[in-house]
Each structure stands twice: as C-alpha cells, then as structure tokens.
Design a protein around this motif. Structure first.
Motif, short mmCIF file in Angstrom:
data_model
loop_
_atom_site.label_atom_id
_atom_site.label_comp_id
_atom_site.label_asym_id
_atom_site.label_seq_id
_atom_site.Cartn_x
_atom_site.Cartn_y
_atom_site.Cartn_z
N VAL A 213 -78.14 16.61 -15.79
CA VAL A 213 -79.16 16.36 -14.76
C VAL A 213 -79.76 14.99 -15.02
CG1 VAL A 213 -81.30 17.19 -13.70
CG2 VAL A 213 -79.67 18.84 -14.65
N CYS A 214 -79.75 14.15 -13.99
CA CYS A 214 -80.34 12.81 -14.05
C CYS A 214 -81.75 12.89 -13.47
CB CYS A 214 -79.49 11.83 -13.26
SG CYS A 214 -80.17 10.15 -13.23
N LEU A 215 -82.71 12.44 -14.28
CA LEU A 215 -84.12 12.49 -13.91
C LEU A 215 -84.69 11.08 -13.96
CD1 LEU A 215 -84.91 15.35 -16.42
CD2 LEU A 215 -84.53 15.65 -13.98
N GLN A 216 -85.32 10.65 -12.89
CA GLN A 216 -85.92 9.32 -12.85
C GLN A 216 -87.43 9.47 -12.67
OE1 GLN A 216 -84.26 6.65 -9.95
NE2 GLN A 216 -85.59 4.99 -10.52
N PHE A 217 -88.16 8.87 -13.62
CA PHE A 217 -89.62 9.00 -13.64
C PHE A 217 -90.30 7.66 -13.41
CE2 PHE A 217 -87.96 12.38 -16.30
CZ PHE A 217 -88.60 13.48 -15.77
N LYS A 218 -91.47 7.75 -12.81
CA LYS A 218 -92.35 6.58 -12.77
C LYS A 218 -92.72 6.27 -14.22
CE LYS A 218 -94.22 8.17 -8.42
NZ LYS A 218 -95.35 8.80 -7.76
N HIS B 287 -76.36 24.62 -26.01
CA HIS B 287 -76.67 23.26 -26.46
C HIS B 287 -77.61 22.60 -25.45
CE1 HIS B 287 -75.89 19.44 -28.50
NE2 HIS B 287 -75.87 18.90 -27.30
N LEU B 288 -78.52 21.77 -25.94
CA LEU B 288 -79.42 21.01 -25.08
C LEU B 288 -79.76 19.69 -25.75
CD1 LEU B 288 -81.36 20.75 -22.58
CD2 LEU B 288 -83.10 21.80 -24.05
N GLU B 289 -79.62 18.61 -24.99
CA GLU B 289 -80.01 17.28 -25.46
C GLU B 289 -80.78 16.57 -24.35
OE1 GLU B 289 -77.06 14.57 -27.32
OE2 GLU B 289 -75.67 16.24 -27.00
N LEU B 290 -81.66 15.66 -24.75
CA LEU B 290 -82.32 14.76 -23.81
C LEU B 290 -81.84 13.36 -24.15
CD1 LEU B 290 -84.39 14.24 -21.54
CD2 LEU B 290 -86.11 13.94 -23.34
N LEU B 291 -81.26 12.69 -23.17
CA LEU B 291 -80.73 11.34 -23.34
C LEU B 291 -81.52 10.38 -22.45
CD1 LEU B 291 -77.00 12.39 -22.98
CD2 LEU B 291 -78.24 12.04 -25.11
N ARG B 292 -81.64 9.14 -22.91
CA ARG B 292 -82.36 8.13 -22.15
C ARG B 292 -81.42 6.97 -21.85
NH1 ARG B 292 -88.41 6.04 -23.59
NH2 ARG B 292 -88.75 4.94 -21.64
N GLU B 293 -81.41 6.52 -20.61
CA GLU B 293 -80.60 5.38 -20.19
C GLU B 293 -81.00 4.15 -20.98
OE1 GLU B 293 -78.35 2.53 -18.52
OE2 GLU B 293 -78.04 4.63 -18.01
N PHE C 82 -83.64 9.40 -17.45
CA PHE C 82 -83.27 10.33 -18.50
C PHE C 82 -82.18 11.25 -17.98
CE2 PHE C 82 -87.50 9.00 -19.49
CZ PHE C 82 -87.60 9.04 -20.88
N PHE C 83 -81.45 11.84 -18.92
CA PHE C 83 -80.45 12.85 -18.59
C PHE C 83 -80.66 14.04 -19.51
CE2 PHE C 83 -78.60 8.88 -17.33
CZ PHE C 83 -77.88 9.16 -16.18
N ALA D 255 -89.84 9.73 -9.83
CA ALA D 255 -89.84 8.53 -8.99
C ALA D 255 -88.78 8.65 -7.89
CB ALA D 255 -89.57 7.29 -9.83
N ALA D 256 -87.80 9.54 -8.10
CA ALA D 256 -86.72 9.78 -7.14
C ALA D 256 -86.23 11.21 -7.37
CB ALA D 256 -85.58 8.78 -7.37
N PRO D 257 -85.59 11.80 -6.36
CA PRO D 257 -85.07 13.16 -6.54
C PRO D 257 -84.05 13.22 -7.69
CG PRO D 257 -85.04 12.55 -4.23
CD PRO D 257 -85.37 11.31 -5.00
N ALA D 258 -84.02 14.35 -8.37
CA ALA D 258 -83.06 14.57 -9.45
C ALA D 258 -81.66 14.72 -8.87
CB ALA D 258 -83.44 15.81 -10.25
N LYS D 259 -80.68 14.39 -9.71
CA LYS D 259 -79.27 14.62 -9.37
C LYS D 259 -78.69 15.49 -10.48
CE LYS D 259 -78.83 10.11 -7.22
NZ LYS D 259 -78.23 8.78 -7.33
N ALA D 260 -77.87 16.45 -10.10
CA ALA D 260 -77.34 17.37 -11.10
C ALA D 260 -75.86 17.64 -10.85
CB ALA D 260 -78.11 18.68 -11.06
#
Length: 97
Positions: free
Chosen positions: A6-11, A37-43, A50-51, A83-88
């Motif tokens: 899941v791609c998440l874009q935040f202000k 499994h779960l990870e949080l990744l940052r571009e 974030f992903f 800041a924008a809709p999520a993509k999954a």
C-alpha cells in the motif's frame, strides 16, 4: 501467501502523526490472524511517501483484517492525514502458483 503493498502519501506536517499511529498499531497488525509479516518503508527521494509491505496467509485473511473494527479505526485516522488517495496492490508470486 499473499503480498499486500500500500502506497501512502502524507502532507509533510502529518508525517509525525502517521508515525505515531503506525507505531501504536503495528504489533496488533503483526499478530492479527493470518498476518505473517509487516514492514513500513519510506521512499528515499520523496518526503511523505510511505509503503506498507505485508504478507498474509490468504486473501480471506487480509479481508478479515480489512473488515475488522480495529482496521476501520486505524484506517480512518490514517486516511485523514493523506495528501493523495492511497494505492494498493495484492500480489501472488507468479512462479510459485
């Protein structure tokens, strides 16, 4: 095994709030039935992108999580910071099928 990205874009000003939400909920997500499994990744080149990268036993395990009151609460808090809709994407390893 299902992989969920899941791609998440935040202000930018909302990043600390998102990090607090993730920190407080990640162990509960990791121990949710079917989550392997779960990870949080940052571009690396973009502030605010974030992903989440997770692995699930099956599509039904992921759907059970997504239908849970816990997910709905976390998602509503997180969504308010976008800041924008999520993509999954839900993915299977093509060669292992």
């Amino acid at each position: 095994m299902l992989t969920r990205i899941v791609c998440l874009q935040f202000k930018q000003e909302n990043i600390p709030s998102f990090e607090r939400i993730f920190e407080s909920s990640r162990e509960r997500i990791r121990t949710f039935p079917g989550c392997k499994h779960l990870e949080l990744l940052r571009e690396s080149g973009e502030v605010g992108i974030f992903f989440t990268y997770s692995k699930w036993e099956s599509e039904s395990a992921l759907e059970n999580y997504r239908k849970s009151p816990f997910f709905k609460g976390v998602w509503s808090q997180t969504k308010a910071l976008f800041a924008a809709p999520a993509k999954a994407w839900s993915l299977y390893n093509h060669l292992d099928e």
